[in-house]
Design a protein around this motif. Structure first.
Motif, short mmCIF file in Angstrom:
data_model
loop_
_atom_site.label_atom_id
_atom_site.label_comp_id
_atom_site.label_asym_id
_atom_site.label_seq_id
_atom_site.Cartn_x
_atom_site.Cartn_y
_atom_site.Cartn_z
N THR A 90 0.83 -1.21 0.00
CA THR A 90 0.00 0.00 0.00
C THR A 90 0.86 1.25 0.00
OG1 THR A 90 -1.73 -1.17 1.20
CG2 THR A 90 -1.84 1.22 1.21
N ALA A 91 1.95 1.25 0.76
CA ALA A 91 2.85 2.41 0.78
C ALA A 91 3.42 2.68 -0.60
CB ALA A 91 3.96 2.18 1.80
N GLN A 92 3.77 1.63 -1.31
CA GLN A 92 4.31 1.80 -2.66
C GLN A 92 3.25 2.38 -3.60
OE1 GLN A 92 7.29 1.39 -3.87
NE2 GLN A 92 8.39 0.32 -2.24
N SER A 93 2.01 1.90 -3.47
CA SER A 93 0.96 2.34 -4.38
C SER A 93 0.52 3.78 -4.11
CB SER A 93 -0.25 1.41 -4.29
OG SER A 93 -0.85 1.48 -3.01
N THR A 94 0.71 4.24 -2.88
CA THR A 94 0.29 5.61 -2.55
C THR A 94 1.47 6.59 -2.55
OG1 THR A 94 0.55 5.12 -0.18
CG2 THR A 94 -1.66 4.85 -1.15
N ALA A 95 2.65 6.12 -2.92
CA ALA A 95 3.81 7.02 -2.97
C ALA A 95 3.60 8.05 -4.08
CB ALA A 95 5.08 6.21 -3.23
N PRO A 96 4.05 9.30 -3.88
CA PRO A 96 3.85 10.34 -4.89
C PRO A 96 4.61 10.03 -6.17
CG PRO A 96 5.33 11.09 -3.15
CD PRO A 96 4.78 9.79 -2.69
N GLY A 97 3.95 10.26 -7.29
CA GLY A 97 4.59 10.04 -8.58
C GLY A 97 4.96 11.35 -9.24
N GLY A 98 5.29 11.26 -10.50
CA GLY A 98 5.74 12.46 -11.19
C GLY A 98 4.63 13.24 -11.84
N THR A 99 3.41 12.69 -11.90
CA THR A 99 2.30 13.38 -12.57
C THR A 99 1.36 13.98 -11.53
OG1 THR A 99 1.03 11.33 -12.65
CG2 THR A 99 2.43 11.82 -14.53
N GLU A 100 0.66 15.01 -11.95
CA GLU A 100 -0.30 15.68 -11.07
C GLU A 100 -1.51 14.77 -10.86
OE1 GLU A 100 -1.41 18.80 -8.65
OE2 GLU A 100 0.45 18.53 -9.78
N THR A 107 6.13 -2.19 24.40
CA THR A 107 6.90 -3.19 23.69
C THR A 107 7.66 -2.56 22.52
OG1 THR A 107 5.01 -3.70 22.28
CG2 THR A 107 5.26 -5.00 24.29
N THR A 108 8.51 -3.38 21.89
CA THR A 108 9.28 -2.91 20.75
C THR A 108 8.35 -2.48 19.62
OG1 THR A 108 11.01 -4.47 21.34
CG2 THR A 108 11.07 -3.56 19.11
N ALA A 109 8.73 -1.42 18.91
CA ALA A 109 7.89 -0.89 17.84
C ALA A 109 7.73 -1.91 16.71
CB ALA A 109 8.51 0.40 17.29
N ALA A 110 6.53 -1.93 16.12
CA ALA A 110 6.29 -2.79 14.96
C ALA A 110 7.12 -2.28 13.78
CB ALA A 110 4.80 -2.77 14.62
N ARG A 111 7.72 -3.19 13.04
CA ARG A 111 8.64 -2.81 11.96
C ARG A 111 8.02 -3.14 10.61
NH1 ARG A 111 14.30 -2.08 11.81
NH2 ARG A 111 15.23 -2.46 9.76
N VAL A 112 8.09 -2.16 9.69
CA VAL A 112 7.59 -2.35 8.32
C VAL A 112 8.64 -1.80 7.36
CG1 VAL A 112 5.77 -1.85 6.67
CG2 VAL A 112 5.20 -2.07 9.10
N ASP A 113 9.03 -2.61 6.39
CA ASP A 113 10.00 -2.19 5.37
C ASP A 113 9.24 -1.85 4.10
OD1 ASP A 113 12.09 -1.74 3.70
OD2 ASP A 113 13.09 -3.66 4.02
N ILE A 114 9.13 -0.55 3.79
CA ILE A 114 8.38 -0.14 2.61
C ILE A 114 9.30 0.11 1.42
CG2 ILE A 114 6.54 0.87 4.00
CD1 ILE A 114 7.72 3.60 3.47
N GLY A 115 10.62 0.22 1.65
CA GLY A 115 11.58 0.34 0.56
C GLY A 115 11.41 1.54 -0.33
N LEU A 116 10.98 2.67 0.21
CA LEU A 116 10.78 3.87 -0.60
C LEU A 116 12.05 4.71 -0.65
CD1 LEU A 116 7.25 5.09 0.51
CD2 LEU A 116 7.86 4.08 -1.67
N ALA A 117 12.45 5.07 -1.86
CA ALA A 117 13.63 5.94 -1.99
C ALA A 117 13.29 7.38 -1.64
CB ALA A 117 14.18 5.85 -3.42
N ARG A 118 12.08 7.81 -1.99
CA ARG A 118 11.68 9.20 -1.74
C ARG A 118 10.83 9.27 -0.47
NH1 ARG A 118 8.66 11.23 -6.76
NH2 ARG A 118 8.90 13.22 -5.66
N ARG A 119 11.45 8.97 0.67
CA ARG A 119 10.71 8.91 1.92
C ARG A 119 10.13 10.27 2.30
NH1 ARG A 119 14.54 4.93 2.74
NH2 ARG A 119 13.70 2.96 3.50
N ARG A 120 10.91 11.34 2.10
CA ARG A 120 10.45 12.65 2.50
C ARG A 120 9.19 13.04 1.73
NH1 ARG A 120 9.50 15.89 6.36
NH2 ARG A 120 11.61 15.59 7.19
N ALA A 121 9.16 12.75 0.43
CA ALA A 121 7.98 13.08 -0.36
C ALA A 121 6.77 12.26 0.10
CB ALA A 121 8.25 12.83 -1.84
N TRP A 122 7.03 11.01 0.44
CA TRP A 122 5.93 10.16 0.92
C TRP A 122 5.43 10.65 2.27
CZ3 TRP A 122 5.45 6.54 5.01
CH2 TRP A 122 4.30 5.75 4.94
#
Length: 708
Positions: free
Chosen positions: A608-618, A665-680
């Motif tokens: 879901t994180a990958q699909s909602t990551a910002p793209g290059g189009t408006e 407890t320890t925080a739940a960990r999720v690896d979304i692998g996004l290069a543009r984390r700040r934009a996301w």
């Protein structure tokens, strides 16, 4: 629905439920479920309920203290010993003696549930040995009285007055709860390989854990199986008279089962369980006592016990033995007392039956009707021998109803019917209780008053999340940054954060969402906007706790498993309810199931994180709205992942013992692998109530997640 209208010709229960009393099968219909079969029954004294119970809509419903004390008893014993007969007697309103029953014990309401766990391929005939009851795995009965009626009953039965004087201040009602573990279920505790499936095996493991914690239990002995059928005894008597030989009236198999179960109870508990032995179905034994001298009966009993033990066993001189001149019942109880004490001493068991730990139990008359005096005597004996397992508020009942309430999302619909609230609050729970029309274990006003404390408890043990703000819990997120950069911290603020115009619907505007439902849960079409208040919110509700259970279907199904199978909440509703496979014998099913849910949630969240990551189009407004919906759903499932992760972490670290609050407890960990984390992150902030925070604020959050 099935009806237990099985042909009873030749059945030993024919004399207990004759043809003119056949309505018992009609009032105990059998329902087939995906986990087996269930029977239910209930009764309400409508006139007295109107007089004695505080109404939910009354002016005193929330201001008047209407406390309830629940006395819980645990019943175990032989198959077909009459445990379910005893439990169902309090709601068996069609019995000819039920009026006498309610006069001796003036209950306001009573309920009965009887559950049998079997694979879905099994037929109802596989669930019944002797009609009309199922072969019980777990059964439960509750009966509610006013405290004044309970006090009068205690006085009439000459019981200890501290049963009343020690009740908490404000107690207005008393509930007696009887939890039954059936004979087959007890066999499965002793040998888990007999369980029909993995889920039942885990429940059996929990039953075993609860039984191990019990210091006091009532054991029902089936004298008919211990001594054979009356027809068999009569034929043996004739043969003995002809051949001048003593009859062999005791069943070695039944004696061996009794010995093995007592050994099991001894090994199960390290503190020495106290047992009240109740002798049921004694008509066969009375026939035997009428035919033969008491000493011969005792001799035959110890012959059977000696054969089972493999050595000669004799009555102890310290235990009163059977003697000439006794009544038939005194003879029976003397023989039983000698046998039980011999088993305990021969096997050096730590269990204790006390000086008066054996009682005869007469719950059914010879014509098949209820024996109200005998049933009341058994209840009095349970109190007199101090067999109360626990005395506590009705929180377990409230927890059960809270989940059932959550599974009815129509209760949370707005007035327009266009949106619904995610969380259950006191107003929603009140509406649910009103729909029950009094068909609950305790008065509705009592359950409603326990809402806040029970809701907090369910959050503490990790089965629910509490509302914080903007349809989210107190959630904190740490997002890893590139090397040399600081992590980004996000949290849900106490007050909803301002959002970009058009990114999230304004308060009161619906936000379409798809949630993971179950067959028992109607998936809602819409949910109120991220910053909207729940429908029907009032000033009073601002003081109410608001909780929700997981919306992820897999995790919800795990939690719902116990409720759906009518497993008493006392068996699992505590910290550490998910047990590690090495920490609880034969209890791996739910641990493995939660582990699978964690893996599934991580994969779903990453996708879901990958699909909602910002793209290059408006993005147009419709697409932005879809992204906002997906992000809110992503956050709800992230909260669910935090619950699942904390359950797994707790199980792995404590191996089934009491652990820390899931929020620490320890925080739940999720690896979304996004290069543009700040934009996301920017999009995440724009489309949700989240705001940036510092590390200290993040660590103070109840639920925490680490996004990589």
């Amino acid at each position: 629905m099935y009806h237990s209208g099985i042909n009873m010709s030749g059945s030993p229960l024919l004399q207990l439920w004759p043809q003119d009393n056949a309505t018992k099968s009609d009032v105990l219909p059998i329902e087939k479920t995906d986990y087996g079969f269930v029977q239910r029954g209930s009764w309400r004294q409508v006139d007295r309920l109107d007089e004695e119970v505080v109404e939910l809509d009354g002016p005193f419903s929330m201001n008047c203290v209407v406390g309830t004390e629940v006395f819980t008893f645990v019943l175990i014993g032989d198959q077909n010993a009459g445990k379910s007969t005893f439990l169902q007697s309090f709601s068996h309103q069609t019995d000819r003696n039920f009026l006498e029953m309610t006069s001796l014990l003036p209950v306001l309401s009573a309920s009965f549930v009887n559950t049998r766990f079997l694979d879905s391929s099994k037929d109802v005939s596989d669930a019944i040995d002797e009609p009309p009851f199922l072969d019980t795995d777990i059964g439960r009965a509750t009966l509610c009285l006013t405290v004044d009626d309970f006090a009068f009953w205690v006085m009439e039965r000459e019981l200890d007055e501290s049963l009343v004087t020690s009740l908490p201040d404000g107690t207005r009602y008393v509930v007696l709860q009887f939890i039954e573990f059936g004979g087959d279920h007890l066999d499965q505790m002793m040998n888990p390989a007999k369980c029909p499936n993995a889920a039942t095996k885990d429940i059996v493991g929990r039953s075993r854990t609860m039984l191990a914690q019990c210091r006091k239990v009532a054991y029902f002995i089936n004298w008919q199986s211990l001594m054979g059928t009356s027809a068999g005894i009569e034929s043996q008597h004739v043969s003995a008279c002809e051949q001048r030989q003593p009859p062999v009236a005791f069943n070695d198999v039944a004696v061996r089962v009794l010995l093995e179960r007592f050994e099991f109870l001894d090994t199960l508990s390290s503190h020495g369980t106290e047992i009240l032995v109740l002798a049921c179905r004694t008509h066969v034994a009375r026939s035997l006592a009428d035919m033969f001298p008491p000493k011969m009966i005792e001799h035959l009993a110890f012959q059977a016990l000696s054969r089972v033990v493999g050595m000669s066993v004799f009555p102890s001189a310290d235990v009163p033995s059977a003697r000439t001149g006794q009544t038939e019942e005194d003879t029976i109880m003397a023989v039983l007392s000698s046998m039980v004490n011999a088993i305990i001493s021969t096997k050096a068991l730590a269990i204790n039956i006390g000086d008066q730990g054996l009682c005869a139990a007469h719950h059914i008359n010879t014509d098949g009707s209820l024996n109200p005096e005998g049933i009341n005597t058994t209840i009095a004996n349970l109190f007199r021998r101090n067999m109360v397992q626990s005395a506590a508020p009705p929180s377990a009942f409230v927890a059960d109803h809270l989940l059932r309430c959550f599974k009815q999302p129509l209760l949370r619909l707005s007035d327009t019917g266009e949106s619904f609230g995610l969380f259950v609050d006191r107003a929603v729970f009140k509406e649910y209780l009103e729909d029950l029309e009094g068909d609950a274990e305790a008065p509705d006003a009592v359950l409603l008053q326990c809402f806040d404390s029970t809701a907090r408890s369910m959050v503490e043990i990790g089965v629910a999340v509490a509302h914080w703000s903007g349809n989210l819990s107190h959630l904190g997120i740490m997002i890893s940054a590139s090397e040399g950069e600081q992590p980004i911290y996000l949290c849900v603020p106490e007050a909803p954060a301002e959002t970009a115009e058009g990114a999230v619907p304004a308060a009161g505007q619906p936000l379409t969402v798809i949630v993971g439902g179950t067959r028992n849960m109607h998936p809602p079409k819409q949910v109120v906007g991220a910053n909207a208040e729940a429908p029907g919110t009032t000033k009073n509700l601002a003081e109410s706790e608001q909780i929700r259970f997981p919306y992820h279907s897999g995790l919800f199904a795990i939690i719902d498993t116990f409720f759906a199978r009518n497993v008493p909440p006392e068996m699992w509703l505590q910290r550490g309810w998910i047990q590690h496979k090495d920490g609880a014998r034969d209890s791996t099913y739910f641990t493995d199931a939660v582990t699978r849910v964690v893996c599934d949630l991580r994969a779903e969240l990453a996708a879901t994180a990958q699909s909602t990551a910002p793209g290059g189009t408006e993005r147009d407004s419709a697409s932005a709205r879809e992204d906002g919906t997906a992000i809110m759903r992503w956050l709800w499932h992230l909260e669910d992942l935090c619950l699942a992760e904390s359950l797994c972490a707790h199980a792995m670290s404590t191996q089934g013992g009491a652990g820390e609050h899931h929020g620490t407890t320890t925080a739940a960990r999720v690896d979304i692998g996004l290069a543009r984390r700040r934009a996301w992150v920017t999009r995440l902030l724009a489309m949700s109530p989240l705001q940036e925070c510092d590390a200290e604020t993040y660590r103070a959050c109840t639920l925490r997640a680490h996004i990589c």
